[in-house]
Write a protein that holds these residues in place. Sequence first.
Motif, PDB file in Angstrom:
ATOM      1  N   SER A  13     -37.128 -21.918  -4.885  1.00  0.00           N
ATOM      2  CA  SER A  13     -37.528 -21.829  -3.482  1.00  0.00           C
ATOM      3  C   SER A  13     -38.951 -21.295  -3.400  1.00  0.00           C
ATOM      4  O   SER A  13     -39.163 -20.107  -3.156  1.00  0.00           O
ATOM      5  CB  SER A  13     -36.573 -20.915  -2.690  1.00  0.00           C
ATOM      6  OG  SER A  13     -37.012 -20.779  -1.355  1.00  0.00           O
ATOM      7  N   PRO A  14     -39.952 -22.155  -3.615  1.00  0.00           N
ATOM      8  CA  PRO A  14     -41.344 -21.689  -3.553  1.00  0.00           C
ATOM      9  C   PRO A  14     -41.707 -21.041  -2.220  1.00  0.00           C
ATOM     10  O   PRO A  14     -42.532 -20.132  -2.174  1.00  0.00           O
ATOM     11  CB  PRO A  14     -42.139 -22.983  -3.782  1.00  0.00           C
ATOM     12  CG  PRO A  14     -41.204 -23.900  -4.490  1.00  0.00           C
ATOM     13  CD  PRO A  14     -39.852 -23.577  -3.954  1.00  0.00           C
ATOM     14  N   LEU A  15     -41.074 -21.495  -1.140  1.00  0.00           N
ATOM     15  CA  LEU A  15     -41.399 -20.968   0.179  1.00  0.00           C
ATOM     16  C   LEU A  15     -41.146 -19.473   0.269  1.00  0.00           C
ATOM     17  O   LEU A  15     -41.854 -18.745   0.970  1.00  0.00           O
ATOM     18  CB  LEU A  15     -40.591 -21.709   1.249  1.00  0.00           C
ATOM     19  CG  LEU A  15     -40.899 -21.387   2.713  1.00  0.00           C
ATOM     20  CD1 LEU A  15     -42.318 -21.805   3.062  1.00  0.00           C
ATOM     21  CD2 LEU A  15     -39.898 -22.091   3.626  1.00  0.00           C
ATOM     22  N   TYR A  16     -40.118 -18.975  -0.445  1.00  0.00           N
ATOM     23  CA  TYR A  16     -39.734 -17.568  -0.349  1.00  0.00           C
ATOM     24  C   TYR A  16     -40.155 -16.749  -1.571  1.00  0.00           C
ATOM     25  O   TYR A  16     -39.871 -15.550  -1.615  1.00  0.00           O
ATOM     26  CB  TYR A  16     -38.217 -17.450  -0.171  1.00  0.00           C
ATOM     27  CG  TYR A  16     -37.747 -17.839   1.205  1.00  0.00           C
ATOM     28  CD1 TYR A  16     -37.667 -16.912   2.237  1.00  0.00           C
ATOM     29  CD2 TYR A  16     -37.403 -19.163   1.489  1.00  0.00           C
ATOM     30  CE1 TYR A  16     -37.248 -17.269   3.501  1.00  0.00           C
ATOM     31  CE2 TYR A  16     -36.988 -19.535   2.767  1.00  0.00           C
ATOM     32  CZ  TYR A  16     -36.912 -18.580   3.768  1.00  0.00           C
ATOM     33  OH  TYR A  16     -36.506 -18.943   5.019  1.00  0.00           O
ATOM     34  N   SER A  17     -40.802 -17.353  -2.534  1.00  0.00           N
ATOM     35  CA  SER A  17     -41.055 -16.656  -3.797  1.00  0.00           C
ATOM     36  C   SER A  17     -41.942 -15.421  -3.639  1.00  0.00           C
ATOM     37  O   SER A  17     -41.780 -14.437  -4.367  1.00  0.00           O
ATOM     38  CB  SER A  17     -41.684 -17.621  -4.809  1.00  0.00           C
ATOM     39  OG  SER A  17     -42.911 -18.135  -4.323  1.00  0.00           O
ATOM     40  N   ARG A  18     -42.869 -15.422  -2.687  1.00  0.00           N
ATOM     41  CA  ARG A  18     -43.756 -14.263  -2.539  1.00  0.00           C
ATOM     42  C   ARG A  18     -43.032 -13.037  -1.978  1.00  0.00           C
ATOM     43  O   ARG A  18     -43.569 -11.930  -2.008  1.00  0.00           O
ATOM     44  CB  ARG A  18     -44.937 -14.619  -1.635  1.00  0.00           C
ATOM     45  CG  ARG A  18     -44.581 -14.780  -0.164  1.00  0.00           C
ATOM     46  CD  ARG A  18     -45.794 -15.006   0.702  1.00  0.00           C
ATOM     47  NE  ARG A  18     -46.410 -16.306   0.466  1.00  0.00           N
ATOM     48  CZ  ARG A  18     -47.457 -16.760   1.136  1.00  0.00           C
ATOM     49  NH1 ARG A  18     -48.038 -16.011   2.057  1.00  0.00           N
ATOM     50  NH2 ARG A  18     -47.934 -17.955   0.885  1.00  0.00           N
TER      51      ARG A  18
END
Length: 260
Positions: free
Chosen positions: A76-81
């Motif tokens: 889930s790149p959108l939530y990785s940060r």
Amino acid sequence: MSIQSTTPQPLDPTTLPDHDNVPGNAYAYCVRLTQPLFMQTGRMIAYYPAPGGQGIRFEPLMATSLTGMVAERFSSPLYSRDWVVANGSAHVILGDRGFDINSYDLDQGNLTVRAANLLAFDASLELKESIIPGFLTLIGTGKFLASSSGPVIFVEPPIRVDPEALVGWADCPAPSLHFDAGWMGHFLGAARGALLGTRSGEERQYDFTGAGTVLLQSSERMMEDPQVLRRLEGEVDGLGTGQLQRLQQVIQSRLMQQQQ
């Protein structure tokens, strides 16, 4: 008449549970960390290092030492940060803005949960983005922590629920949207939706069918999801002048409502 106050017994590693809520406190949860744990940033409030241990390392998901595991377990790149991996040996106390916290066990399961409610999960579980924006899906066997506004209620489909009360669902198909024709056709309901840009559970519901379990919180108080704003920001460039003005009106209406 005299009033006496009682001071709670201070906590220490011998009085903290290994995997449970802090005694007498539904808003704090203690994890005995012995293996990697995916954790949402800003949710650790304290920890006791294990005797002789070095404490905990909180590593961002893109750290060189983690890239292989993250690629396999966190899709889930959108939530990785907004997530880190905690490594080490300690008793870790987690909190989430005063919301109730509970742990759940998956056994070769498939559960989708609202992203803002998910606090932590074992590295044995695999996380993916749900097709429904704002939700994440956990697959496999392991434990995860989730918060809620009030106690969680477990219900079985078929059922229609207020989207703001929905925490997640397990082992059942993704819901479809149901719009109440009577509510939508009513002048006041239509005016509120069109002019103020608001929705309610009376107007719109998630419709669950088939077998499985739906998790509801006993309140319509939703938690803020930072990805909602990021997603909207990414769409603004595609809007024309009229659409931007309309969006501005909706935002102003919502701000006025929250200030009342």
